[in-house]
Design a protein around this motif. Structure first.
Motif, mmCIF file in Angstrom:
data_model
loop_
_atom_site.group_PDB
_atom_site.id
_atom_site.type_symbol
_atom_site.label_atom_id
_atom_site.label_comp_id
_atom_site.label_asym_id
_atom_site.label_seq_id
_atom_site.Cartn_x
_atom_site.Cartn_y
_atom_site.Cartn_z
ATOM 1 N N ALA A 58 15.768 7.833 -9.996
ATOM 2 C CA ALA A 58 14.572 7.920 -8.729
ATOM 3 C C ALA A 58 14.132 9.431 -9.086
ATOM 4 O O ALA A 58 14.383 10.238 -8.389
ATOM 5 N N PRO A 111 11.220 12.588 -9.518
ATOM 6 C CA PRO A 111 10.264 13.121 -8.854
ATOM 7 C C PRO A 111 8.828 12.431 -8.957
ATOM 8 O O PRO A 111 7.820 12.325 -7.959
ATOM 9 N N ARG A 120 7.242 11.402 -5.488
ATOM 10 C CA ARG A 120 8.111 11.348 -4.458
ATOM 11 C C ARG A 120 7.905 11.961 -3.091
ATOM 12 O O ARG A 120 7.552 12.987 -3.128
ATOM 13 N N THR A 156 11.781 2.325 -13.359
ATOM 14 C CA THR A 156 11.655 3.583 -13.464
ATOM 15 C C THR A 156 12.055 3.992 -15.138
ATOM 16 O O THR A 156 13.022 2.830 -15.464
ATOM 17 N N TRP A 191 8.520 2.206 -3.412
ATOM 18 C CA TRP A 191 9.822 2.645 -2.956
ATOM 19 C C TRP A 191 10.570 2.375 -4.593
ATOM 20 O O TRP A 191 10.366 1.763 -5.156
ATOM 21 N N ALA A 231 13.993 5.632 -2.143
ATOM 22 C CA ALA A 231 12.986 6.874 -2.044
ATOM 23 C C ALA A 231 11.630 6.407 -1.817
ATOM 24 O O ALA A 231 11.402 5.375 -2.708
ATOM 25 N N GLN A 232 10.893 6.736 -1.150
ATOM 26 C CA GLN A 232 9.293 6.353 -1.005
ATOM 27 C C GLN A 232 8.506 7.338 -1.960
ATOM 28 O O GLN A 232 8.941 8.529 -2.039
ATOM 29 N N TYR A 233 7.551 6.668 -2.578
ATOM 30 C CA TYR A 233 6.650 7.471 -3.317
ATOM 31 C C TYR A 233 5.291 7.129 -3.104
ATOM 32 O O TYR A 233 4.946 5.998 -2.607
#
Length: 114
Positions: free
Chosen positions: A45, A47, A58, A75, A98, A106-108
């Protein structure tokens, strides 16, 4: 008869070292450009993630992962990129995605324009 020398062990060691340093620098540059991280391997995860030729950064805080989210990519570090279903419109990309890294999510948010 004298046999010609093709290089000393010290010269060979210098060449090997230069090749290794060049490869290492190339890998560091790729990870930095791909994920925004400084390291040899990207995290699941990072940035920054890429999806559909777009960059996502992120977000802090953010929306919870919707129950309708589905996996749409991965990713560079192996995290699952999730998104809500998109309409069948050409060039449609989600504004928010996400990334799931094990139990953490984590949300992006979409970065930039078309």
């Amino acid at each position: 008869m004298h046999r010609p020398r093709h290089g000393s062990p010290a010269a060979l060691a210098v060449i090997v070292l230069l090749v290794a340093v060049t490869a290492l620098c190339g890998r560091l540059a790729w990870v930095r450009a791909e994920t925004g991280e400084a390291g040899l391997t990207p995290s699941p995860a990072p940035p920054k993630v890429h999806l559909a030729d777009r960059d996502y950064l992120r977000a802090t805080g953010g929306l919870p992962l919707p129950a309708t989210a589905r996996e749409v990519g991965t990713t560079s570090g192996g995290g699952a990129i999730l998104s809500e279903p998109m309409p069948r419109v050409p060039d449609a990309v989600p504004v928010v995605v996400w990334v799931r890294d094990g139990a953490a999510v984590a949300q992006y948010s979409l970065s930039g324009g078309p």
